[in-house]
Motif scaffolding. Structure first.
Motif, PDB file in Angstrom:
ATOM      1  N   CYS A 342      38.949   3.940 -87.189  1.00 37.50           N
ATOM      2  CA  CYS A 342      38.832   2.808 -88.125  1.00 37.50           C
ATOM      3  C   CYS A 342      40.041   1.882 -88.003  1.00 37.50           C
ATOM      4  O   CYS A 342      39.898   0.650 -88.016  1.00 37.50           O
ATOM      5  CB  CYS A 342      38.693   3.314 -89.559  1.00 37.50           C
ATOM      6  N   TRP A 343      41.222   2.465 -87.884  1.00 41.22           N
ATOM      7  CA  TRP A 343      42.445   1.677 -87.748  1.00 41.22           C
ATOM      8  C   TRP A 343      42.422   0.888 -86.438  1.00 41.22           C
ATOM      9  O   TRP A 343      42.803  -0.283 -86.376  1.00 41.22           O
ATOM     10  CB  TRP A 343      43.658   2.602 -87.786  1.00 41.22           C
ATOM     11  N   TYR A 346      40.044  -1.983 -86.785  1.00 39.47           N
ATOM     12  CA  TYR A 346      40.614  -3.003 -87.670  1.00 39.47           C
ATOM     13  C   TYR A 346      41.653  -3.850 -86.941  1.00 39.47           C
ATOM     14  O   TYR A 346      41.653  -5.080 -87.035  1.00 39.47           O
ATOM     15  CB  TYR A 346      41.246  -2.333 -88.897  1.00 39.47           C
ATOM     16  N   LYS A 350      41.235  -7.819 -86.298  1.00 37.29           N
ATOM     17  CA  LYS A 350      42.228  -8.688 -86.930  1.00 37.29           C
ATOM     18  C   LYS A 350      42.823  -9.691 -85.948  1.00 37.29           C
ATOM     19  O   LYS A 350      43.090 -10.848 -86.298  1.00 37.29           O
ATOM     20  CB  LYS A 350      43.329  -7.814 -87.538  1.00 37.29           C
TER      21      LYS A 350
END
Length: 424
Positions: A342-343, A346, A350
């Motif tokens: 998930c990180w 992200y 971003k």
């Protein structure tokens, strides 16, 4: 301090430049070797183990931007070590976790060297594309048995190139395919024919792997790449170029596949593998049943059951990265792996559309991660070397962006004490 700058003494600029050049060349060789894994330990493991160790000795830095990746992947493998305590006969279990830990370190290593210099990204992708073309060519030649002994590059009448498994061979070819597609759509048109020829070789290799996961990955990621490029580029002329060249590339690949399907051997296996649900997927204790039963079983096993134990209980292994995380790395490993994914997604999202020198590589790496997460629902990817390279690319580019933002803030001129305060 540079990622390969010795810590024990000051190094003259020419010496430092030479070390950096040698280090970048060594990384390029390592990425190239990732395309040749016929047996284990493969040359890739031996080369990268020495390379990572050497860079640590020479002062490899793990910045605060890449440290979370290291912490999460180490936690993931600590879960694997705890799962060993649940095994009656540990057998090859420690070696399995050792390989997992080594691959985790390679992801952090790639992130660190990319953060040190974004120019290494081009070297990495060029080496990856070169290795992919060679191993795909071997798979194609082996499939059609062009020369005596070429069948070594096939398995169960499926192309596998210089890999052990067609299901790893096919997905390995996808990120360099994206790199070539991007180069065709944005680069000099004079170089486009050569890139198109290389892309056709990779596409045919993916096709002849007869891996449904690889087929889906190839289609999904190319569509995502074209979509993101259309989203990023705002000029009508450039968007038209992307659409026209994309359509031409699709037509060329379709024509090539149509020609390949004229061979009875190819068409028969294609008609069988093209079915969305195979017999071994939906039958009793088939793939999907094992997923359901395994997930239920793991709710009562917080430490997991240990590496490769699932395949001794059921007819086959997990073939699902989420179930594999639970069985082999326990709840701790599962949670850390999900957080890491998930990180990673992200960070990529971003920074995806920012105009930076490393943006194309970030875009390809991020799309590659998305695709591999998707196919992880039907296949185990925890020991795929190129997946950890993709993680390193995304985190390395995110670290580059964070450092760029930090430097931009520091370079802003401080307001003069005599300047009037802005009106409210």
């Amino acid at each position: 301090m540079s990622a390969i700058e010795p810590t024990y003494a000051r190094v003259a600029d020419p010496q430092r430049a030479t070390l950096r050049l040698i280090g970048s060349a060594a990384v390029t060789v390592g990425v190239f070797l990732s395309g040749f894994v016929i047996s284990e330990p493969a040359p890739y493991e031996l080369w990268m183990a020495g390379l990572v160790g050497l860079w640590f000795i020479l002062g490899l830095r793990i910045s605060r931007y890449t440290f979370p990746l290291l912490a999460l992947l180490i936690t993931f493998n600590v879960g694997g070590m705890l799962s060993l305590t649940q095994m009656k006969d540990i057998a090859d279990g420690p070696m399995y976790i050792a390989v997992s830990t080594f691959l985790a370190l390679t992801a952090v290593f790639y992130a660190a060297i990319i953060e040190d210099s974004h120019r290494r990204l081009q070297l990495i992708f060029n080496a990856w594309a070169f290795a992919a073309v060679i191993t795909s060519t071997l798979g194609i030649l082996g499939y059609f048995q062009v020369f005596p002994g070429s069948e070594v590059f096939t398995l169960y009448d499926r192309a596998k190139g210089a890999f052990q498994d067609p299901n790893v061979f096919g997905p390995f070819l996808v990120p360099p395919s994206l790199y070539l597609v991007h180069g065709i759509l944005t680069g000099n048109l004079r170089a486009a024919p050569l890139k198109a020829a290389a892309l056709l070789i990779l596409a045919l290799g993916v096709f002849l792997s007869f891996s449904r996961a690889a087929w889906g990955l190839f289609l999904l990621t190319i569509l995502l790449l074209i979509f993101v490029m259309l989203l990023k580029e705002r000029t009508g002329a450039f968007r038209l170029r992307i659409l026209v060249l994309s359509l031409a590339a699709i037509l060329m690949m379709v024509a090539s596949l149509v020609i390949a399907l004229q061979f009875p051997k190819v068409s028969e296996l294609f008609s069988m593998r093209a079915q969305l649900v195979q017999q071994y997927d939906g039958e009793y204790l088939g793939r999907f049943a094992r997923h359901r039963i395994g997930l239920t079983m793991m709710m009562e096993r917080p430490l997991g059951i240990g590496p490769m134990v699932f395949g001794t209980i059921f007819p086959e292994d997990e073939h699902n990265i989420w179930l594999k995380s639970l069985t082999t790395y326990g709840w701790l490993g599962f949670i850390s792996y999900v957080v890491m994914l998930c990180w990673t997604l992200y960070l990529g999202f971003k920074n995806l559309l920012k105009d930076r020198p490393w943006q194309p590589y970030l875009m390809i790496g991020w799309i590659g991660v998305i695709g591999h997460v998707a196919i992880g629902n039907v296949i185990d990817i925890d020991h795929w070397r190129h997946v950890y390279l993709l993680f390193g690319i995304v985190w390395g580019c995110a670290a580059l962006e964070a450092r760029h933002q930090r430097d931009a803030i520091r370079s802003r001129p401080s307001p003069s004490p005599c300047e009037p305060a802005p009106a409210r």
